[in-house]
Write an enzyme that holds these catalytic residues in place. Structure first.
Site, short mmCIF file in Angstrom:
data_model
loop_
_atom_site.label_atom_id
_atom_site.label_comp_id
_atom_site.label_asym_id
_atom_site.label_seq_id
_atom_site.Cartn_x
_atom_site.Cartn_y
_atom_site.Cartn_z
N GLU A 158 -4.79 -4.90 -3.40
CA GLU A 158 -3.61 -4.41 -3.38
C GLU A 158 -2.36 -5.98 -2.60
O GLU A 158 -1.76 -6.27 -2.94
CB GLU A 158 -3.13 -3.91 -1.37
CG GLU A 158 -3.48 -2.45 -1.58
CD GLU A 158 -5.09 -2.49 -1.39
OE1 GLU A 158 -5.89 -2.72 -1.72
OE2 GLU A 158 -4.71 -0.97 -2.44
N HIS A 182 -4.21 8.51 5.71
CA HIS A 182 -2.77 8.12 4.86
C HIS A 182 -1.94 8.66 5.55
O HIS A 182 -0.83 9.66 5.06
CB HIS A 182 -3.51 9.26 3.95
CG HIS A 182 -4.28 9.27 3.18
ND1 HIS A 182 -5.61 9.03 3.61
CD2 HIS A 182 -5.18 8.79 1.67
CE1 HIS A 182 -5.84 9.01 2.58
NE2 HIS A 182 -5.70 8.57 1.16
#
Lengths: 432, 367
Positions: free
Chosen positions: B101, B171
């Protein structure tokens, strides 16, 4: 790391200098004061007048160590590990148990019984082979596809399934998504979803062990080849090497990070190729061969306990989808998968080995598969009946002691539930 | 594989004997589709995933410098938002990156610095934190530190956020407040297909780097009539979705739909006519719309999924108290996720549900 056509270089002395430039296995002698060798703080290497760039083709790829062939025959008898019968059977049975659990739990997710699941198909050999070579005292930092390691270490199917259901017997108290296991008692640090975060942590834990008197524990850290692209992976390798930690960095290279194939994940000689470059003792092993993995981890453990960190890259193939949220046929052909479910199947290889040794046969297989399957189904039935933890567990363990602001929030929710109970599925949770 | 499939089928028969007492959690909200058209002209039924895909398609078509990249973006992305775009625009414009990322964010800043339009996808907002340094220390400060010589305004970082029913700790998070704290970034959250298309196109044309947080539960939850042509919705502008005089309810993303239902419940159960505002832009946020509404109603409830402490509601509450003090009939209230990590099985009790918002609103009205 072997030099490309290294053998012929050795015979040609006049190319010695080039050899020295490229080789990582033999360091040149350092000649001080006007000699041909440089003595920079950051590099001690010979001076040359011919400029040459090295690239990924300058080296032969690191070879892949294996013990068994596809028929479960030992290729070189000297490499056959001395594992007693009981341990061998335990290894094999763990693989079968894992496989049965994967099949049933995957299906249970499809039926909406649990919210998420991940299978371990194709990597059973890696998991069980490595776990068997460790001491139960060694600390495990895993990623999420190492359930065979946990089972071999002694986590029960019941504990695992309770975690997936998040019921009140889940050691994680229902807070984590399914398959995020952990067991303090068995030296398995609870998994996290973010990738590679466990890698520098494993190195830190290893350093703490190193400082203990008469340390006989190492740390093993599992990660995928995709996770190895994260910055944390680089940090972990570098810290492990420079701080000389008793750690085994164990890469499961299964060919895919969700949909991303290895050729879009990295260039050069895989993850193992980074090992020598970063000062790690490195070996690449056939991950479909449980005995090869066992041998590699057994040796790695001895090296690590000498405070020399080790990198193992175990090659395999992720036979299943990434998770129940994935359909891998969207990015890979079915024919590709076939090879790995048949000739290169790690469970089959170990079974053939056991059969060759007269330790296993079709009858034993049939009986045990049924036993393993029945156990999972039974456990699942039990897990489904158990309530989820009391709702107050939602706000426990955030801190060691609950600070006043959180106590206030708990009271607020308590008051709210007195009036609005019917809006919540309270019957699913344990009562006070 | 075929034998595997067969075995799985056998298993499913076996499993039918297991008591089926586990029920899937029902969704914690009802979707309220947009009725008003954003612009005149042809529309097409799109869910939010399709609307986002459509906005990126338009950008890739009209802006030859535009690129779309991230983990698993090549085959369409794990939420299918980039479906078909690699086939359409080629592997050099729509591509997978290695799994990193911080790399995705830094690479995107570099693209933008060199004049390209960078559409960076972070697979889940929960995984954006390795990129925090690149976004907060680099993207946010690029123009400022160079005295206006350099900028990375061409960068938009897309990330699926928010509760989804079963996402657990990693999540489900809503990290908008972290980024709102970094001067130089713009932060946007759509509530559905129309808003997603208009706001994403605005972010992609914006002169500042944008964080575009997509509530993932909305990707497929409902379809709306979305204009086929390109259009933008202004960043920094909130929308009043329902007018009222009893209290102002402020939310963004999925929570807007919860509040719309709460307003309906308040009407039926309490006879209170509430105003509902979708903030849309977290930063910059629409002070005029919010202050005018609160000055009118005298009461305000802010709701967000992110934890209460230092959630963006705190900033709104402080500002409202400063600007609307004399008109306020009650202290500003906040309904938010509790100050705990996002829990898996406790999700229904963790979120600022309809019931919790209604409870809070009732107390607010009776203050």
């Amino acid at each position: 790391m072997a030099l490309k056509t290294g053998a012929s270089f050795l015979r040609l002395n006049r190319l010695n200098q080039v050899f020295r430039l490229l080789s990582t296995s033999s360091r040149p002698e350092i000649i001080q004061n006007g000699g041909n060798n440089a003595d920079f703080p950051g590099a001690k290497a010979p001076y040359v007048t011919e400029m040459k760039f090295v690239d990924e083709n300058s080296y032969d790829p690191i070879p892949i160590y294996r013990v068994l062939d596809n028929d479960g025959q030992v290729i070189d008898n000297r490499e056959e590990p001395a594992i007693d019968k009981e341990t061998l059977l335990n290894m094999y049975k763990t693989m079968v148990q894992l496989n049965q659990m994967d099949k049933i739990m995957y299906e249970s997710q499809r039926q909406g019984r649990i919210s998420f699941f991940m299978t371990n198909y194709g990597e059973e050999g890696i998991q069980v082979g490595s776990a068997a070579a460790l001491s139960p005292k060694d600390l495990i930092f895993a990623q999420y596809r190492e359930v065979g390691v946990l089972l071999y270490r002694g986590m029960t199917v019941t504990e695992l399934i309770n975690q997936c259901y998040g019921n009140h017997e889940d050691p994680g108290k229902g807070r984590h998504m399914p398959v995020h296991y952990g067991s303090k008692q068995r030296n398995i640090v609870t998994l996290s979803s973010p990738l590679a975060t466990q890698m520098p942590q494993a190195v830190g834990a290893a350093y703490a062990y190193k400082r203990l008197p008469n340390n006989d524990r190492c740390v093993i850290c599992y990660f995928g080849e995709g996770a190895a692209s994260e910055g944390d992976a680089h940090a972990a390798f570098n810290f492990a090497a420079t701080l000389e930690c008793p750690v085994i960095m164990f890469c499961r290279n299964n060919g895919y990070a969700i949909s991303t194939p290895t050729n879009e994940q990295y260039r050069g000689d895989g993850i193992a190729g980074r090992g020598p470059a970063m000062g790690l003792h490195t070996v690449r092993v056939d991950g479909t061969d449980a005995l090869a993995v066992y041998r590699a981890v057994q040796r790695a453990r001895a090296i690590a306990l000498d405070n020399k960190p080790v990198l193992i890259e175990a090659m395999s193939y992720r036979v299943g989808h990434h998770s129940t949220s994935d359909d891998s046929t969207a990015y890979r052909p079915l024919e590709e998968i076939q090879k790995w479910t048949q000739a290169e199947n790690p469970i089959q290889k170990l079974r053939l080995y056991l059969e060759n040794k007269g330790l296993w046969d079709a009858e034993a297989e049939k009986t045990y598969v049924k036993e393993a399957r029945d156990m999972v189904v039974r456990t699942m039935q039990d897990a489904e009946k158990k309530k989820k933890p009391h709702w107050k567990e939602m706000l426990e363990d955030v801190y060691y002691d609950m600070p006043p602001h959180l106590q206030k929030q708990m009271q607020q929710m308590e008051k709210h539930l007195e009036k609005y109970q019917e809006h919540y599925p309270m019957d699913q949770f344990q009562k006070e | 594989m075929t034998t595997l499939t067969k075995k799985v089928l056998n298993l499913s028969r076996l499993l039918k004997n297991v008591d089926n007492h586990t029920k899937r959690l029902s969704s914690h909200f009802n979707y309220y589709p947009d009725i008003e058209k954003s612009i005149e002209g042809e529309t097409s039924k799109m869910n939010m995933m399709q609307a986002i895909n459509n906005a990126m398609d338009i950008t890739l078509k009209n802006d030859p410098s535009a690129m779309l990249f991230g983990e698993d973006v090549g085959f369409g992305g794990v939420f299918r938002c980039s479906l078909g775009l690699q086939e359409k625009y080629g592997k050099d414009r729509v591509f997978n990156t290695p799994l990193c990322e911080q790399g995705i964010a830094g690479f995107g800043i570099g693209l933008a610095t060199a004049g390209a339009t960078a559409i960076a996808e972070i697979q889940f907002a929960d995984y954006i934190f390795p990129a925090f340094d690149q976004l907060v220390n680099e993207a946010a400060k690029y123009r400022y530190r160079s005295g206006g010589q350099f900028d990375c305004g061409g960068l938009t970082v897309r990330a699926p956020c928010g509760a989804v029913g079963h996402g657990g700790l990693y999540h489900s998070q809503s990290p908008e407040a972290y980024f709102a704290h970094a001067a130089g970034l713009k932060v946007v959250v759509p509530r559905g297909p129309n808003a997603a298309k208009g706001l994403l196109l605005a972010c992609l044309q914006e002169r500042d780097p944008c964080i575009f947080l997509e509530p993932k539960i909305l990707y497929r939850s409902a379809a709306e009539d979305v204009p086929v042509d390109s259009f933008t919705l202004p960043i920094g502008k909130a929308q009043v979705l329902k007018e009222g005089d009893a209290a102002t309810l402020i939310g963004w993303g999925t929570q807007v739909h919860v509040l719309l239902e709460v307003a309906q419940m308040a009407q039926e159960q309490l006879g209170a006519n509430c105003e509902v505002i979708d903030l849309m832009s977290i930063l910059p946020w629409d002070q005029d719309t919010v202050f005018n509404s609160v000055k009118k109603t005298g009461r305000c409830l802010i709701a967000h999924e992110a934890p209460l402490t230092c959630g963006f509601g705190a900033e709104l509450a402080a500002s409202i108290q400063e600007e609307c003090f004399l008109q306020l009939e009650a202290p500003v209230r906040r309904a938010a996720g509790w100050d705990a990590p996002f829990p898996h099985v406790f999700e229904p009790l963790y979120l600022p549900s309809r019931a919790r918002c209604l409870d809070d609103l009732t107390q607010l009205l009776r203050y």
